[in-house]
Design an enzyme around this catalytic site. Structure first.
Site, PDB file in Angstrom:
ATOM      1  N   HIS A 140       0.922  -1.283  -0.042  1.00 46.69           N
ATOM      2  CA  HIS A 140       0.007  -0.035  -0.084  1.00 46.69           C
ATOM      3  C   HIS A 140       1.092   1.117  -0.050  1.00 46.69           C
ATOM      4  O   HIS A 140       1.704   1.578   0.887  1.00 46.69           O
ATOM      5  CB  HIS A 140      -0.678  -0.045   1.314  1.00 46.69           C
ATOM      6  CG  HIS A 140      -1.804   1.121   1.457  1.00 46.69           C
ATOM      7  ND1 HIS A 140      -3.310   0.756   1.149  1.00 46.69           N
ATOM      8  CD2 HIS A 140      -1.611   2.276   1.741  1.00 46.69           C
ATOM      9  CE1 HIS A 140      -3.452   2.272   1.584  1.00 46.69           C
ATOM     10  NE2 HIS A 140      -2.982   2.991   1.572  1.00 46.69           N
ATOM     11  N   HIS A 149      -0.884   2.877  11.624  1.00 46.14           N
ATOM     12  CA  HIS A 149       0.266   3.906  11.055  1.00 46.14           C
ATOM     13  C   HIS A 149       0.228   5.025  12.487  1.00 46.14           C
ATOM     14  O   HIS A 149      -0.526   5.068  13.385  1.00 46.14           O
ATOM     15  CB  HIS A 149      -0.695   4.792  10.169  1.00 46.14           C
ATOM     16  CG  HIS A 149       0.363   5.670   9.672  1.00 46.14           C
ATOM     17  ND1 HIS A 149      -0.190   6.895   8.884  1.00 46.14           N
ATOM     18  CD2 HIS A 149       1.652   5.889   9.476  1.00 46.14           C
ATOM     19  CE1 HIS A 149       0.973   7.489   8.215  1.00 46.14           C
ATOM     20  NE2 HIS A 149       2.105   7.011   8.669  1.00 46.14           N
ATOM     21  N   GLU A 193      -2.682  14.327  10.830  1.00 46.41           N
ATOM     22  CA  GLU A 193      -4.026  13.972   9.909  1.00 46.41           C
ATOM     23  C   GLU A 193      -5.266  14.216  10.200  1.00 46.41           C
ATOM     24  O   GLU A 193      -5.910  13.851  10.909  1.00 46.41           O
ATOM     25  CB  GLU A 193      -3.786  12.656   9.616  1.00 46.41           C
ATOM     26  CG  GLU A 193      -2.352  12.065   9.084  1.00 46.41           C
ATOM     27  CD  GLU A 193      -2.218  10.516   8.957  1.00 46.41           C
ATOM     28  OE1 GLU A 193      -3.400   9.940   8.600  1.00 46.41           O
ATOM     29  OE2 GLU A 193      -1.226  10.036   8.924  1.00 46.41           O
ATOM     30  N   HIS A 237      -6.184  12.550  13.549  1.00 42.58           N
ATOM     31  CA  HIS A 237      -5.186  11.660  14.090  1.00 42.58           C
ATOM     32  C   HIS A 237      -4.008  12.362  14.323  1.00 42.58           C
ATOM     33  O   HIS A 237      -3.376  12.744  13.268  1.00 42.58           O
ATOM     34  CB  HIS A 237      -5.002  10.224  13.298  1.00 42.58           C
ATOM     35  CG  HIS A 237      -6.276   9.570  12.893  1.00 42.58           C
ATOM     36  ND1 HIS A 237      -6.993   9.230  11.880  1.00 42.58           N
ATOM     37  CD2 HIS A 237      -7.080   9.262  14.106  1.00 42.58           C
ATOM     38  CE1 HIS A 237      -7.955   8.511  11.968  1.00 42.58           C
ATOM     39  NE2 HIS A 237      -8.244   8.577  13.426  1.00 42.58           N
ATOM     40  N   HIS A 252      -3.308   4.966  14.186  1.00 43.42           N
ATOM     41  CA  HIS A 252      -4.676   4.798  13.666  1.00 43.42           C
ATOM     42  C   HIS A 252      -4.643   3.836  12.684  1.00 43.42           C
ATOM     43  O   HIS A 252      -3.471   3.275  12.421  1.00 43.42           O
ATOM     44  CB  HIS A 252      -5.250   6.313  13.002  1.00 43.42           C
ATOM     45  CG  HIS A 252      -4.140   6.897  12.222  1.00 43.42           C
ATOM     46  ND1 HIS A 252      -3.119   7.581  12.747  1.00 43.42           N
ATOM     47  CD2 HIS A 252      -3.951   6.583  10.871  1.00 43.42           C
ATOM     48  CE1 HIS A 252      -2.201   7.786  11.517  1.00 43.42           C
ATOM     49  NE2 HIS A 252      -2.708   7.388  10.630  1.00 43.42           N
TER      50      HIS A 252
HETATM   51  O1  LIG Z   1      -6.755   6.452   7.057  1.00 42.41           O
HETATM   52  C1  LIG Z   1      -5.778   7.492   7.133  1.00 42.41           C
HETATM   53  O2  LIG Z   1      -5.548   7.836   8.234  1.00 42.41           O
HETATM   54  C2  LIG Z   1      -4.840   8.022   6.195  1.00 42.41           C
HETATM   55  C3  LIG Z   1      -4.003   7.037   5.456  1.00 42.41           C
HETATM   56  C4  LIG Z   1      -4.173   6.759   4.272  1.00 42.41           C
HETATM   57  C5  LIG Z   1      -3.270   5.692   3.807  1.00 42.41           C
HETATM   58  O3  LIG Z   1      -3.465   5.302   2.555  1.00 42.41           O
HETATM   59  C6  LIG Z   1      -2.147   5.525   4.423  1.00 42.41           C
HETATM   60  C7  LIG Z   1      -2.030   5.881   5.707  1.00 42.41           C
HETATM   61  C8  LIG Z   1      -2.772   6.586   6.218  1.00 42.41           C
HETATM   62  O4  LIG Z   1      -2.398   7.338   7.341  1.00 42.41           O
HETATM   63 FE   LIG Z   2      -1.802   8.108   8.666  1.00 45.16          FE
END
Ligand SMILES: O=C(O)Cc1cc(O)ccc1O
Ligand SMILES: [Fe+2]
Length: 431
Positions: free
Chosen positions: A288, A331, A337, A361, A367
């Site tokens: 990803h 993450h 974010e 976040h 998250h």
């Molecule tokens: O959903 C999220 O918080 C944003 C996010 C999207 C992604 O494709 C990879 C990492 C990420 O934090």
């Molecule tokens: Fe993220």
């Protein structure tokens, strides 16, 4: 119904447009007399001495110069807030909100601004303010400008016409618009009720991100950005000009429409962009990619590669990654974010993150996919799959994002957001 408006195309070009023939001086900016007895006025959104490649300014040829306005007086800020936010302590908690409801009572764009969060310092020209607008009435007899930053509009419900000094932009969900710092405008509603998100960028104006090895085309293509053609209002009346300046709202009387620019030239004009034009790049093998691959606009900070704010979208696309956990990975990030949803369902959150809703976040706050999404995605058959009817976005910033008191304590907050991860199971059984 949307109005068919004409646009100029290209990103940050040195545009020119005149609503009356010959209104633009040729070969100079400030002739002794301007055609049609207009006044010349320069408008700078970068320092005079900013490098040529970054320098932004317009010349306006207008019926009256902007100095012709009354004395400012402070007015109530309503739910509008500006960084630094000091009214509440910023927790590291993961936060989520339901959509802000459009009020029943008559509310125009200015009255319907609600600040969810902000970071940096408007006075220091860094960071952002994150607002929601909810309105059910057009701005009548009043005009607005924001000295604190440029305004990125992300409509979520209903259509608008932004009547600006440079002309008109029509926007609807799926499109965005940016109004540079200080441009005067009014918002006309084409729908009974409108809602959307605004990123107020106190920092460097948005530019398009680099393409790197992707080459000369792709992601945002310059030609898809649309700028207004000159259009002027030659009207007099008991009007009002509202300014957001250094975190507060002020008003003054003005006896005429300040949208009286008959011709303009320059590279600091409002623009719009249809997010469906974003040429999505992604993996065709495995894993990803980081969401920076979906960046539409970036406001650089002083540090290379570290944004004051990135505007990132998660648009409809094919997902073909093999042997891959396809949703966003779990993450923790130095960047903060803030997310919103324009339509549909976001792949990390199938429940609770609804169109018009928001999540935050912050720096280093964990998250990622909710429990059910993890279960599904780790067992799914990895056939090519089209992600349809989905459009989420993120304002991602290097500075910690502070929610307002309203965001933390108001009724839109989902107090049990973190429960979405509670069902995550331990599978590890040891060797
Ligand atoms: O959903 C999220 O918080 C944003 C996010 C999207 C992604 O494709 C990879 C990492 C990420 O934090
Ligand atoms: Fe993220």
């Amino acid at each position: 119904m949307s109005q068919e408006l004409q646009y100029l195309t290209g990103f940050g070009n040195e545009f020119e447009s005149e609503a009356l023939p010959g209104a633009l001086p040729i070969g100079q900016f400030s002739p002794q007399k301007v055609k049609y007895d207009l006044y010349a006025e320069q408008y700078n959104t970068t320092a005079f001495t900013a490098p040529r490649a970054d320098n932004r300014r317009n010349w306006f040829y207008r019926i009256r110069p902007s100095v012709l306005q009354g004395e400012y007086e402070a007015i109530d800020n309503g739910l509008l807030r500006t960084a630094p936010i000091t009214e509440a302590i910023t927790p590291p908690s993961m936060l989520r909100w339901n959509p802000i409801e459009v009020p029943q009572e008559k509310t125009d764009f200015i009255n319907g601004l609600v600040t969810m969060a902000a970071n940096g310092s408007a006075n220091g020209q860094s960071g952002i303010g994150i607002h929601v607008y909810v309105a059910n009435a057009s701005m009548e007899g009043r005009y607005f400008y924001n000295a604190d930053g440029e305004l990125l509009f992300v409509p979520q419900q209903g259509e608008l016409i932004l009547h600006t000094e440079c002309g008109k932009l029509a926007i609807k969900p799926g499109e965005i618009a940016v109004i540079p710092r200080g441009i005067k405008f009014r918002v006309e509603l084409l729908s009974d009720a409108v809602r959307g998100y605004i990123c107020e960028n106190y920092g460097n104006p948005y530019i398009l991100p680099e393409r790197g090895p992707v080459g000369a085309n792709g992601y945002t293509n310059e030609r898809d950005f649309q700028y207004p053609v000159a259009a002027f209002e030659d009207i007099e009346g008991d009007f009002e000009l509202v300014a957001k300046f250094n975190g507060n709202l002020f008003r003054c009387d003005i006896g005429h429409s300040p949208l009286d620019v008959v011709a303009w030239t320059g590279n600091s004009a409002p623009y719009k962009y249809d997010l469906a034009r974003f040429n999505v790049m992604n993996t065709v093998s495995f894993d990803h990619p980081d969401p920076s691959i979906f960046t539409v606009l970036t406001s650089p900070s002083g540090t290379p590669g570290v944004a004051n704010v990135d505007f990132v979208i998660f648009p409809p696309r094919w997902m073909v990654a093999e042997n891959t956990f396809r949703p966003p990975y779990y993450h923790r990030n130095i960047m903060s974010e803030f997310m919103g949803l324009i339509e549909g369902v976001y792949d990390a959150k199938e429940h609770g993150f609804v169109p018009g809703g928001m999540s935050l976040h912050n720096c280093m706050s964990p998250h990622g996919p909710e429990a059910d999404v993890f279960e599904k995605a780790s067992n799914a058959e990895l056939a090519p799959q089209r992600y349809e009817n989905t459009l989420a976005f993120m304002f991602e910033s290097r500075y910690i994002i502070s929610p307002t008191k309203y965001a933390l304590e108001g009724k839109a907050r989902q107090p049990n957001y973190a429960d979405c991860w509670k069902g995550i199971k331990k599978y590890f059984k040891g060797a």
